[in-house]
Design a protein around this motif. Structure first.
Motif, PDB file in Angstrom:
ATOM      1  N   ARG A 197       3.179  15.210  -8.411  1.00  0.00           N
ATOM      2  CA  ARG A 197       3.691  14.666  -9.672  1.00  0.00           C
ATOM      3  C   ARG A 197       4.882  13.746  -9.429  1.00  0.00           C
ATOM      4  NH1 ARG A 197       4.332  20.198 -12.937  1.00  0.00           N
ATOM      5  NH2 ARG A 197       5.304  18.825 -14.480  1.00  0.00           N
ATOM      6  N   ALA A 198       5.731  14.117  -8.477  1.00  0.00           N
ATOM      7  CA  ALA A 198       6.902  13.288  -8.182  1.00  0.00           C
ATOM      8  C   ALA A 198       6.512  11.947  -7.579  1.00  0.00           C
ATOM      9  CB  ALA A 198       7.849  14.035  -7.236  1.00  0.00           C
ATOM     10  N   VAL A 199       5.428  11.907  -6.810  1.00  0.00           N
ATOM     11  CA  VAL A 199       4.959  10.634  -6.252  1.00  0.00           C
ATOM     12  C   VAL A 199       4.672   9.643  -7.366  1.00  0.00           C
ATOM     13  CG1 VAL A 199       3.091   9.494  -5.001  1.00  0.00           C
ATOM     14  CG2 VAL A 199       4.019  11.629  -4.134  1.00  0.00           C
ATOM     15  N   TRP A 200       3.950  10.095  -8.388  1.00  0.00           N
ATOM     16  CA  TRP A 200       3.621   9.198  -9.494  1.00  0.00           C
ATOM     17  C   TRP A 200       4.869   8.769 -10.259  1.00  0.00           C
ATOM     18  CZ3 TRP A 200      -0.725   6.839  -9.177  1.00  0.00           C
ATOM     19  CH2 TRP A 200      -1.829   7.461  -8.604  1.00  0.00           C
ATOM     20  N   GLY A 201       5.821   9.682 -10.402  1.00  0.00           N
ATOM     21  CA  GLY A 201       7.081   9.315 -11.055  1.00  0.00           C
ATOM     22  C   GLY A 201       7.842   8.269 -10.275  1.00  0.00           C
ATOM     23  N   LEU A 202       7.903   8.447  -8.946  1.00  0.00           N
ATOM     24  CA  LEU A 202       8.610   7.477  -8.121  1.00  0.00           C
ATOM     25  C   LEU A 202       7.886   6.136  -8.112  1.00  0.00           C
ATOM     26  CD1 LEU A 202      10.851   6.694  -6.177  1.00  0.00           C
ATOM     27  CD2 LEU A 202       9.531   7.721  -4.314  1.00  0.00           C
ATOM     28  N   LEU A 203       6.555   6.156  -8.035  1.00  0.00           N
ATOM     29  CA  LEU A 203       5.792   4.901  -8.065  1.00  0.00           C
ATOM     30  C   LEU A 203       6.025   4.148  -9.377  1.00  0.00           C
ATOM     31  CD1 LEU A 203       2.324   5.695  -6.458  1.00  0.00           C
ATOM     32  CD2 LEU A 203       4.092   4.149  -5.594  1.00  0.00           C
ATOM     33  N   ALA A 204       6.042   4.873 -10.488  1.00  0.00           N
ATOM     34  CA  ALA A 204       6.311   4.230 -11.780  1.00  0.00           C
ATOM     35  C   ALA A 204       7.697   3.592 -11.785  1.00  0.00           C
ATOM     36  CB  ALA A 204       6.181   5.255 -12.907  1.00  0.00           C
ATOM     37  N   ILE A 209      11.124  -1.121 -11.786  1.00  0.00           N
ATOM     38  CA  ILE A 209      12.327  -1.762 -11.241  1.00  0.00           C
ATOM     39  C   ILE A 209      11.965  -3.079 -10.554  1.00  0.00           C
ATOM     40  CG2 ILE A 209      14.121  -1.543  -9.470  1.00  0.00           C
ATOM     41  CD1 ILE A 209      14.222   1.455 -10.174  1.00  0.00           C
ATOM     42  N   SER A 210      10.815  -3.098  -9.860  1.00  0.00           N
ATOM     43  CA  SER A 210      10.377  -4.318  -9.178  1.00  0.00           C
ATOM     44  C   SER A 210      10.044  -5.434 -10.160  1.00  0.00           C
ATOM     45  CB  SER A 210       9.156  -4.017  -8.300  1.00  0.00           C
ATOM     46  OG  SER A 210       9.474  -3.065  -7.314  1.00  0.00           O
ATOM     47  N   LEU A 211       9.598  -5.079 -11.367  1.00  0.00           N
ATOM     48  CA  LEU A 211       9.328  -6.088 -12.397  1.00  0.00           C
ATOM     49  C   LEU A 211      10.592  -6.448 -13.168  1.00  0.00           C
ATOM     50  CD1 LEU A 211       5.962  -4.691 -13.837  1.00  0.00           C
ATOM     51  CD2 LEU A 211       6.256  -6.693 -12.354  1.00  0.00           C
ATOM     52  N   TRP A 212      11.380  -5.438 -13.477  1.00  0.00           N
ATOM     53  CA  TRP A 212      12.585  -5.623 -14.285  1.00  0.00           C
ATOM     54  C   TRP A 212      13.605  -6.514 -13.559  1.00  0.00           C
ATOM     55  CZ3 TRP A 212      14.433  -0.829 -17.447  1.00  0.00           C
ATOM     56  CH2 TRP A 212      15.407  -1.214 -18.390  1.00  0.00           C
ATOM     57  N   VAL A 236       5.676  -5.927   1.968  1.00  0.00           N
ATOM     58  CA  VAL A 236       6.497  -4.808   1.477  1.00  0.00           C
ATOM     59  C   VAL A 236       5.792  -4.055   0.343  1.00  0.00           C
ATOM     60  CG1 VAL A 236       8.702  -4.139   0.445  1.00  0.00           C
ATOM     61  CG2 VAL A 236       8.645  -5.886   2.247  1.00  0.00           C
ATOM     62  N   PRO A 237       5.389  -4.706  -0.754  1.00  0.00           N
ATOM     63  CA  PRO A 237       4.663  -3.938  -1.794  1.00  0.00           C
ATOM     64  C   PRO A 237       3.332  -3.390  -1.306  1.00  0.00           C
ATOM     65  CG  PRO A 237       4.657  -6.288  -2.299  1.00  0.00           C
ATOM     66  CD  PRO A 237       5.624  -6.091  -1.180  1.00  0.00           C
ATOM     67  N   LEU A 238       2.674  -4.102  -0.387  1.00  0.00           N
ATOM     68  CA  LEU A 238       1.413  -3.595   0.161  1.00  0.00           C
ATOM     69  C   LEU A 238       1.643  -2.301   0.930  1.00  0.00           C
ATOM     70  CD1 LEU A 238      -1.612  -4.073   0.593  1.00  0.00           C
ATOM     71  CD2 LEU A 238      -1.030  -5.406   2.634  1.00  0.00           C
ATOM     72  N   LEU A 239       2.695  -2.258   1.744  1.00  0.00           N
ATOM     73  CA  LEU A 239       3.016  -1.046   2.493  1.00  0.00           C
ATOM     74  C   LEU A 239       3.416   0.104   1.566  1.00  0.00           C
ATOM     75  CD1 LEU A 239       4.989  -2.550   5.519  1.00  0.00           C
ATOM     76  CD2 LEU A 239       2.777  -1.381   5.614  1.00  0.00           C
ATOM     77  N   VAL A 240       4.081  -0.217   0.461  1.00  0.00           N
ATOM     78  CA  VAL A 240       4.423   0.822  -0.519  1.00  0.00           C
ATOM     79  C   VAL A 240       3.159   1.466  -1.069  1.00  0.00           C
ATOM     80  CG1 VAL A 240       5.382   1.221  -2.828  1.00  0.00           C
ATOM     81  CG2 VAL A 240       6.662  -0.137  -1.166  1.00  0.00           C
ATOM     82  N   ILE A 267      10.677   5.671   0.775  1.00  0.00           N
ATOM     83  CA  ILE A 267      12.054   5.419   0.347  1.00  0.00           C
ATOM     84  C   ILE A 267      12.673   4.295   1.167  1.00  0.00           C
ATOM     85  CG2 ILE A 267      14.365   6.439   0.329  1.00  0.00           C
ATOM     86  CD1 ILE A 267      13.047   9.016  -0.651  1.00  0.00           C
ATOM     87  N   PHE A 268      12.361   4.241   2.462  1.00  0.00           N
ATOM     88  CA  PHE A 268      12.863   3.153   3.295  1.00  0.00           C
ATOM     89  C   PHE A 268      12.337   1.804   2.805  1.00  0.00           C
ATOM     90  CE2 PHE A 268      12.122   0.266   6.901  1.00  0.00           C
ATOM     91  CZ  PHE A 268      13.442   0.048   7.291  1.00  0.00           C
ATOM     92  N   LEU A 269      11.077   1.745   2.402  1.00  0.00           N
ATOM     93  CA  LEU A 269      10.508   0.497   1.900  1.00  0.00           C
ATOM     94  C   LEU A 269      11.189   0.072   0.597  1.00  0.00           C
ATOM     95  CD1 LEU A 269       6.736   1.181   2.633  1.00  0.00           C
ATOM     96  CD2 LEU A 269       8.171  -0.550   3.740  1.00  0.00           C
ATOM     97  N   GLY A 270      11.444   1.042  -0.295  1.00  0.00           N
ATOM     98  CA  GLY A 270      12.159   0.717  -1.520  1.00  0.00           C
ATOM     99  C   GLY A 270      13.571   0.236  -1.251  1.00  0.00           C
ATOM    100  N   TYR A 271      14.234   0.873  -0.316  1.00  0.00           N
ATOM    101  CA  TYR A 271      15.590   0.480   0.081  1.00  0.00           C
ATOM    102  C   TYR A 271      15.577  -0.916   0.697  1.00  0.00           C
ATOM    103  CZ  TYR A 271      20.238   1.157   2.203  1.00  0.00           C
ATOM    104  OH  TYR A 271      21.557   1.046   2.562  1.00  0.00           O
ATOM    105  N   SER A 272      14.568  -1.204   1.514  1.00  0.00           N
ATOM    106  CA  SER A 272      14.447  -2.531   2.126  1.00  0.00           C
ATOM    107  C   SER A 272      14.231  -3.598   1.060  1.00  0.00           C
ATOM    108  CB  SER A 272      13.275  -2.544   3.117  1.00  0.00           C
ATOM    109  OG  SER A 272      13.473  -1.609   4.146  1.00  0.00           O
TER     110      SER A 272
END
Length: 336
Positions: A197-204, A209-212, A236-240, A267-272
């Motif tokens: 469930r947390a995976v889907w929350g983080l992906l959302a 954030i990536s659009l905003w 980067v988004p592909l690897l996510v 998390i590293f990809l999001g941070y990058s």
């Protein structure tokens, strides 16, 4: 050979912050998970998984803050002025969590519930306001003549508040996959379910954030969507997406290490992605690392100390995690 000290210091601070997010993130996640594990025995096991290492994890937060003061004093002054209130609330949350961590084991049974609440609440407050500070930082800080020119509540906007919730989702995922790694039986299976469930929350959160961010910040939009940057940054988004798919897949199996490692990668990809959006600004949108730098002599002197301390911290951290490796079971210690 000329050494660009501001770039070296930026890398040191970025590494320290990333280490803090990863290493303190999973034990903050343990506190966030407490409401889903009301049984005393489960909570005892959860806290025992992080008891040997949790206080050392915050070393990286201290190192990052001290590095910012030493290398970029202008940025340090502006950031603290802009985010004084959320940073104070974050520290209060960390204090409550730390005190509750120690007192919970010593409290009589009838008072343990209070310390459980304090531990969970402190973790929630610390995680949320870390995200709020990050969101306010990404959206930009008002600066005039090298000083913060905004108000005390400029951070109280929709994007920082949403980023606070997004970071809580990331910490929930870190905490639940840590439990998958360190526990077994029913507790582990419940952690697997919560992690999915947390995976889907983080992906959302990542998608929004990536659009905003590019929609509200034209400089970020140009950074990501101009040519040839679009070509170079598209992995980067592909690897996510690939990492999230593999993470969900591993959570449906009996894998132990894989979910936690894939969460670290996510998390590293999001941070990058955030780093790519903001570089080379140390105070978005207008102050770069070179404009905020302290004198080269100061940076060079402090860098010597940082490069001596960081390997020692890394060696000690690796040794402590190695010593306390293995599973934690009810009423028992570690099993290798």
């Amino acid at each position: 050979m000329n050494i660009d000290l501001p770039i070296l210091w930026a890398l040191v601070i970025l590494f320290s912050v990333m280490m803090y997010v990863v290493m303190d993130g999973f034990d903050l996640g343990i506190g966030l998970l407490f409401p889903w594990f009301p049984e005393k025995e489960d909570r005892d096991v959860m806290m025992n998984t992080v008891a040997p290492v949790w206080d050392g994890n915050e070393t990286w937060l201290v190192l990052g803050g001290a590095g910012l003061l030493a290398a970029f004093p202008l940025a340090y002054a502006v950031v603290l002025s802009a985010f004084y209130l959320p940073l104070m609330l974050m520290l209060i949350g960390l204090v409550f969590r730390g005190v509750a961590f120690e007192f919970r084991f010593k409290a009589p049974p009838e008072r343990r519930k209070r310390w459980d609440i304090a531990f969970a609440a402190g973790s929630c407050v610390a995680a949320f306001f870390q995200g709020v500070t990050l969101g306010g930082f990404v959206q930009g800080v008002a600066v005039d003549a090298g000083r913060y020119s905004g108000g005390a509540l400029d951070w109280l906007r929709p994007f920082p508040l949403f980023t606070g919730l997004g970071l809580m989702a990331a910490y929930l995922l870190l905490g639940s996959t840590w439990l998958v790694l360190k526990t077994e039986g029913e507790l582990q299976q419940r952690a697997r379910h919560l992690a999915q469930r947390a995976v889907w929350g983080l992906l959302a959160a990542i998608v929004l954030i990536s659009l905003w961010t590019p929609l509200s910040l034209p400089d970020v939009a140009r950074r990501w969507f101009s040519w040839p940057n679009l070509l170079w940054l598209s992995p980067v988004p592909l690897l996510v997406a690939i990492s999230a798919w593999q993470l969900l897949r591993s959570l449906r199996t009996q894998a132990h290490w894989t979910p936690f490692l894939l969460t670290l990668l996510l998390i590293f990809l999001g941070y990058s992605g955030l780093g790519i959006s903001l570089w080379p600004h140390v105070v978005p949108p207008g102050i770069t690392i070179w404009e905020a730098s302290s004198p080269p002599e100061s940076q060079g002197f402090a860098l010597i100390g940082a490069l001596l301390v960081m390997p020692l911290v890394l060696i000690y951290t690796a040794f402590s995690y190695w010593v306390f490796r293995g599973k934690v079971r009810r009423g028992e210690g570690y099993h290798h």
